[in-house]
Design a protein around this motif. Structure first.
Motif, PDB file in Angstrom:
ATOM      1  N   LEU A  84      33.958  41.567  38.856  1.00  0.00           N
ATOM      2  CA  LEU A  84      33.450  42.878  38.433  1.00  0.00           C
ATOM      3  C   LEU A  84      34.269  44.021  39.021  1.00  0.00           C
ATOM      4  O   LEU A  84      34.511  45.036  38.353  1.00  0.00           O
ATOM      5  CB  LEU A  84      31.982  43.020  38.830  1.00  0.00           C
ATOM      6  N   LEU A  85      34.697  43.869  40.272  1.00  0.00           N
ATOM      7  CA  LEU A  85      35.511  44.913  40.905  1.00  0.00           C
ATOM      8  C   LEU A  85      36.871  45.056  40.222  1.00  0.00           C
ATOM      9  O   LEU A  85      37.387  46.167  40.066  1.00  0.00           O
ATOM     10  CB  LEU A  85      35.707  44.584  42.390  1.00  0.00           C
ATOM     11  N   ILE A  86      37.437  43.939  39.818  1.00  0.00           N
ATOM     12  CA  ILE A  86      38.757  43.966  39.189  1.00  0.00           C
ATOM     13  C   ILE A  86      38.681  44.490  37.759  1.00  0.00           C
ATOM     14  O   ILE A  86      39.515  45.302  37.328  1.00  0.00           O
ATOM     15  CB  ILE A  86      39.391  42.554  39.195  1.00  0.00           C
ATOM     16  N   THR A  87      37.667  44.055  37.017  1.00  0.00           N
ATOM     17  CA  THR A  87      37.611  44.363  35.583  1.00  0.00           C
ATOM     18  C   THR A  87      36.689  45.522  35.220  1.00  0.00           C
ATOM     19  O   THR A  87      36.825  46.096  34.140  1.00  0.00           O
ATOM     20  CB  THR A  87      37.108  43.123  34.811  1.00  0.00           C
ATOM     21  N   HIS A  88      35.736  45.833  36.109  1.00  0.00           N
ATOM     22  CA  HIS A  88      34.700  46.832  35.827  1.00  0.00           C
ATOM     23  C   HIS A  88      33.847  46.422  34.624  1.00  0.00           C
ATOM     24  O   HIS A  88      33.244  47.276  33.962  1.00  0.00           O
ATOM     25  CB  HIS A  88      35.306  48.217  35.588  1.00  0.00           C
ATOM     26  N   TYR A  89      33.800  45.136  34.350  1.00  0.00           N
ATOM     27  CA  TYR A  89      32.995  44.632  33.226  1.00  0.00           C
ATOM     28  C   TYR A  89      31.515  44.999  33.433  1.00  0.00           C
ATOM     29  O   TYR A  89      30.968  44.836  34.523  1.00  0.00           O
ATOM     30  CB  TYR A  89      33.132  43.109  33.121  1.00  0.00           C
ATOM     31  N   GLY A  90      30.897  45.496  32.385  1.00  0.00           N
ATOM     32  CA  GLY A  90      29.479  45.848  32.450  1.00  0.00           C
ATOM     33  C   GLY A  90      29.185  47.089  33.262  1.00  0.00           C
ATOM     34  O   GLY A  90      28.025  47.336  33.616  1.00  0.00           O
ATOM     35  N   ASN A  91      30.240  47.861  33.593  1.00  0.00           N
ATOM     36  CA  ASN A  91      30.065  49.095  34.362  1.00  0.00           C
ATOM     37  C   ASN A  91      29.210  48.848  35.613  1.00  0.00           C
ATOM     38  O   ASN A  91      28.111  49.420  35.758  1.00  0.00           O
ATOM     39  CB  ASN A  91      29.429  50.178  33.489  1.00  0.00           C
ATOM     40  N   PRO A  92      29.688  48.012  36.532  1.00  0.00           N
ATOM     41  CA  PRO A  92      28.870  47.635  37.697  1.00  0.00           C
ATOM     42  C   PRO A  92      28.609  48.798  38.642  1.00  0.00           C
ATOM     43  O   PRO A  92      29.440  49.704  38.787  1.00  0.00           O
ATOM     44  CB  PRO A  92      29.715  46.562  38.382  1.00  0.00           C
ATOM     45  N   HIS A  93      27.452  48.763  39.260  1.00  0.00           N
ATOM     46  CA  HIS A  93      27.076  49.775  40.248  1.00  0.00           C
ATOM     47  C   HIS A  93      26.578  49.049  41.491  1.00  0.00           C
ATOM     48  O   HIS A  93      25.538  48.399  41.470  1.00  0.00           O
ATOM     49  CB  HIS A  93      25.997  50.692  39.690  1.00  0.00           C
TER      50      HIS A  93
END
Length: 313
Positions: A84-93
């Motif tokens: 998630l940090l690398i791709t930002h998939y799903g707009n992580p928070h």
């Protein structure tokens, strides 16, 4: 043969998250319900047979369950965070409290009351099906008490079965109280324990009671509550299946398939997310299943390597 059953159930969970339905029924819900039965069976076996003559029996039991659940879970959750940090998939928070919820698992069982989501579009935890692990962990806390005290066993059985029935006549939320919360499903774990203890009369009596309840729920309520049909099918079909398999010898690859099943359960959402990120059709079941199995095999090797290093130290 339980490894084979677990593997099949894990596949049912996977395909349910690809929106596969059988006659409008969710196969993942049926699978999770049977997983509850298996968990009760395994806990009873561990407590009564494996740790029965050991010092600090209760402590060893809880340690075994924590290691069994958390080791691979933490590995998969951490890899998911990296993705998630690398791709930002799903707009992580990411927040500290949300990460704490996700890494301690049990709060995920109450996702409808607390915000444990990391992905925001769509809203998901790090490992979406992990809410059921929260249910299992709570069951692990209670099951030794049920095995120590016969009174606690049957009182908790009746109370939780009653909550389950109340939920499925829709006086309570049937999704939450009839499927997810320990207060409404603990009796399913206890059924698994009865099977392991070979208490045939008690198992048959309570099974017949369940069939009567199922008949009246169907006749007067048409099992219209969320997942009412699936959980009842899981229990009614699962009890004879678990009973039958418990009498059979293990087949080749049984242990391997059992370990793979847990890894597939944990990794299949990450596999779907990776495929979506790469613009590959994640609804082609064979692709998701194949990649999930490969990922799971790699993670099991990683888990074994970690344990080996710990033991050497």
């Amino acid at each position: 043969m339980f490894g084979y059953l677990r593997f099949i159930l894990a596949i049912f969970v996977l395909i349910s998250h690809l929106n596969v339905r059988f006659f409008s029924l969710n196969p993942g819900v049926i699978a999770v319900t049977i997983f509850y039965l298996l968990a009760g069976f395994v806990v009873s076996h561990l407590y009564n047979d494996i740790f029965s003559n050991k010092k600090n029996k209760l402590l060893q039991f809880y340690t075994d369950r924590i290691v069994r659940i958390f080791t691979l879970y933490i590995i998969v959750a951490t890899i998911t965070i990296i993705f998630l940090l690398i791709t930002h998939y799903g707009n992580p928070h990411f927040t500290l409290i949300k990460l704490l919820y996700n890494y301690t698992i049990i709060p995920l069982n109450y996702y409808m009351y607390i915000d444990s989501t990391i992905l925001t579009n769509p809203k998901w935890q790090l490992i979406p099906p992990a809410w059921s692990l929260g249910t299992e962990l709570l069951a692990y806390l209670l099951l030794p008490l049920a095995l120590i005290s016969k009174r606690f066993f049957y009182i908790s059985f009746i109370i939780t079965l009653t909550i389950y029935v109340i939920a499925n006549i829709k006086l309570l939320n049937s999704d939450y109280f009839g499927y997810r919360f320990i207060i409404g499903v603990f009796f399913i774990f206890l059924f698994g324990s009865l099977i392991q203890q070979k208490k045939k009369i008690e198992t048959l009596t309570l099974y017949m009671l369940l069939l009567i309840i199922a008949f009246f729920l169907y006749k007067y309520n048409n099992l219209s509550g969320a997942y009412a049909k699936e959980t009842l099918i899981g229990i009614i079909v699962g009890i004879p299946i678990v009973t039958y398999i418990s009498t059979k010898s293990n087949l080749i690859f049984n242990k391997t398939l059992g370990r793979l099943s847990y890894a597939i359960f944990l990794t299949h959402f990450l596999t779907i997310w990776i495929l979506n990120y790469l613009s590959i059709n994640s609804y082609i079941i064979i692709i998701v299943l194949s990649i999930s199995i490969i990922n799971s095999a790699i993670l099991i090797k990683l888990e074994s390597a970690i344990f080996y290093k710990i033991k050497r130290k």
